[in-house]
Design an enzyme around this catalytic site. Structure first.
Site, PDB file in Angstrom:
ATOM      1  N   ASP A 205      21.878  34.572  72.180  1.00 26.67           N
ATOM      2  CA  ASP A 205      21.914  33.629  71.072  1.00 26.67           C
ATOM      3  C   ASP A 205      21.928  34.379  69.744  1.00 26.67           C
ATOM      4  O   ASP A 205      22.546  35.437  69.644  1.00 26.67           O
ATOM      5  CB  ASP A 205      20.682  32.711  71.188  1.00 26.67           C
ATOM      6  CG  ASP A 205      20.930  31.318  70.662  1.00 26.67           C
ATOM      7  OD1 ASP A 205      21.092  31.177  69.439  1.00 26.67           O
ATOM      8  OD2 ASP A 205      20.953  30.365  71.454  1.00 26.67           O
ATOM      9  N   HIS A 237      18.525  29.362  65.415  1.00 30.00           N
ATOM     10  CA  HIS A 237      18.950  28.697  66.647  1.00 30.00           C
ATOM     11  C   HIS A 237      18.323  29.326  67.888  1.00 30.00           C
ATOM     12  O   HIS A 237      17.789  28.631  68.760  1.00 30.00           O
ATOM     13  CB  HIS A 237      20.473  28.746  66.721  1.00 30.00           C
ATOM     14  CG  HIS A 237      21.075  27.952  67.829  1.00 30.00           C
ATOM     15  ND1 HIS A 237      21.265  28.456  69.096  1.00 30.00           N
ATOM     16  CD2 HIS A 237      21.556  26.695  67.857  1.00 30.00           C
ATOM     17  CE1 HIS A 237      21.837  27.536  69.854  1.00 30.00           C
ATOM     18  NE2 HIS A 237      22.027  26.451  69.128  1.00 30.00           N
ATOM     19  N   SER A 394      22.536  22.284  72.862  1.00 25.85           N
ATOM     20  CA  SER A 394      21.846  23.574  72.736  1.00 25.85           C
ATOM     21  C   SER A 394      20.352  23.407  72.922  1.00 25.85           C
ATOM     22  O   SER A 394      19.653  24.345  73.280  1.00 25.85           O
ATOM     23  CB  SER A 394      22.112  24.182  71.362  1.00 25.85           C
ATOM     24  OG  SER A 394      23.378  24.740  71.297  1.00 25.85           O
TER      25      SER A 394
END
Length: 451
Positions: A205, A237, A394
């Site tokens: 990520d 994220h 996600s």
């Protein structure tokens, strides 16, 4: 029994793919090109090299040339990913690269052509994935496409993160209750206290805020793949995803270890070749890890269909790594995106607190399971106590990666058998509870089988 109360609601994380920037998506792409017309470097000849004439690529081979990808909107100019056929032994790599250098030097002398040639990555994932990526001139790409040892020449492309900032938390409770959440169950997470103990989760990520107190020292930095990037999650994220997998407060598997594999930049974009390199790191590192009983991978990233990326994920799965991947946030068929279309990965769509399919979630037969992905609260960047609410596939995917670690800790016989683990998780998942699911999409909701 362990019940965890979270102020307000419980949450689950999830990631999704796409090919162009979209706040609901997490994509990555960097293009590499390579081509070759002559075959193997065989040794000295009159001009110092002997080159065998190539034969046409056999279309019956399992990995076809992917020429359609060259028109991709997000392709990175003159950057390509090159894959060898399964029959090619890695001992031939050095002579193959020397052959390319010879072609390039000969072209420069014969045509006074100052062309592009830059090798960026080499790849070796188990026995099934061997290749490289770099920047190459169009003439060299054409040569590589004709080379008899080459199975695939695919433009490197850009991908993005797939999230959308929203309002409030809720999700861990949903993966631990059979029935629809109500007033008394909305903030109640039921789980076995082993909760991922002995399992390592690789988060491919934007990185992880490893100093965050929610990780209790269980998060470490593994690798930074993009050039010029530091060992920090400057997007957020990846930290959010990691929190859903294994955070003390927000995590499904509260005892699992976390390893940051940074493949995305601060703007939420990255290249396919960098992602593949991150997969290779996770695969090789998991083999070196003698302390963990097993490893799992979460990839809340994606984009346009990429044969190279799909094959890299498949190779790692064949080598024993479980992959949870985001289905995507375009409300479209997940079978058109990578790595969501990889059949042996666990492709995760997003659901809401009231058991509806999230409006943004991708659908279709390539989706294996749904998990909470709307208004998910988890860890964040900026301090070691920060949190944030996000929505997206996600956010759903990490719930499933966390559950994979959870089930392995309960039954170590599932370790290093990702296909069997996927079947096990689908066996205990809740069936036909979600509303708004199309007929061609499995109506399956992630569940930890605690009740």
């Amino acid at each position: 029994m362990r019940v965890s109360w979270i102020s307000g609601l419980l949450l689950v994380a999830h990631l999704a793919p796409s090919s162009a920037f979209n706040p609901l998506r997490f994509f990555l792409d960097d293009t590499f090109s390579s081509g070759a017309t002559e075959e193997h470097f065989m040794g000295p000849s009159d001009d110092g090299f002997a080159l065998q004439q190539p034969t046409n690529y056999d279309p019956s081979m399992p990995f076809p040339l992917d020429e359609s990808a060259s028109a991709a909107v997000d392709a990175v100019s003159n950057n390509y990913i090159v894959m060898f056929k399964p029959s090619v032994d890695k001992s031939k790599l050095e002579q193959h690269h020397r052959w390319i250098e010879h072609l390039h030097e000969k072209r420069s002398l014969d045509f006074k052509d100052v062309s592009t040639f830059l090798m960026k990555h080499t790849f070796e994932i188990g026995d099934a994935f061997l290749g490289y990526a770099g920047r190459f001139s169009p003439w060299l790409v054409a040569e590589l496409q004709k080379h008899p040892d080459i199975a695939l020449v695919e433009p490197d492309r850009v991908m993005h993160v797939m999230t959308e900032q929203t309002f409030a938390p809720w999700g861990l409770a949903r993966v631990s209750h059979r029935k629809k959440l109500g007033f008394f169950t909305m903030t109640r997470y039921q789980y076995n206290e082993t909760a991922g103990e002995g399992v390592t989760a690789y988060v491919i990520d934007t990185g992880i805020n490893i100093e965050h107190q929610d990780f209790q020292g269980r998060a470490t930095w593994g690798a930074t793949i993009p050039t010029g990037e530091g060992e920090v999650d400057d997007h957020g994220h990846g930290t959010h995803v990691a929190g859903t997998i294994a955070g003390k407060t927000f995590g499904v598997s509260k005892n699992a270890k976390l390893v940051a594999v940074k493949v995305m930049r601060a703007d939420g974009t990255g290249t396919v070749s960098d992602i593949i390199k991150g997969i290779e790191f996770a695969f090789k590192q998991s083999k070196k890890d003698k302390e963990s009983i097993a490893s799992v991978v979460n990839m809340s990233i994606g984009g346009d269909a990429s044969t190279a990326l799909d094959l890299a994920v498949n190779a790692a799965i064949a080598g024993g790594l479980f992959f949870a991947v985001a289905a995507g946030n375009d409300a479209e068929d997940a079978c058109g995106t990578s790595p969501a279309r990889v059949s042996n990965a666990m492709t995760v769509g997003a659901s809401t607190w009231n058991d509806q399919i999230a409006s943004f979630s991708n659908i279709g037969s390539c989706v294996d399971i749904f998990a909470p992905g709307s208004l998910i609260l988890s860890d964040w960047i900026g301090s070691n106590r920060a949190s944030m609410i996000l929505s997206g596939t996600s956010m759903a995917s990490p719930h499933v990666a966390g559950l994979a670690a959870y089930f392995i800790s309960l039954d170590p016989s599932l370790a290093n058998h990702p296909v069997e683990l996927k079947k096990y998780m689908l066996k205990f998942a809740l069936k036909d509870l979600l509303n708004g699911i199309p007929e061609d999409t499995p109506n399956v909701l992630a569940f930890n089988n605690y009740e």
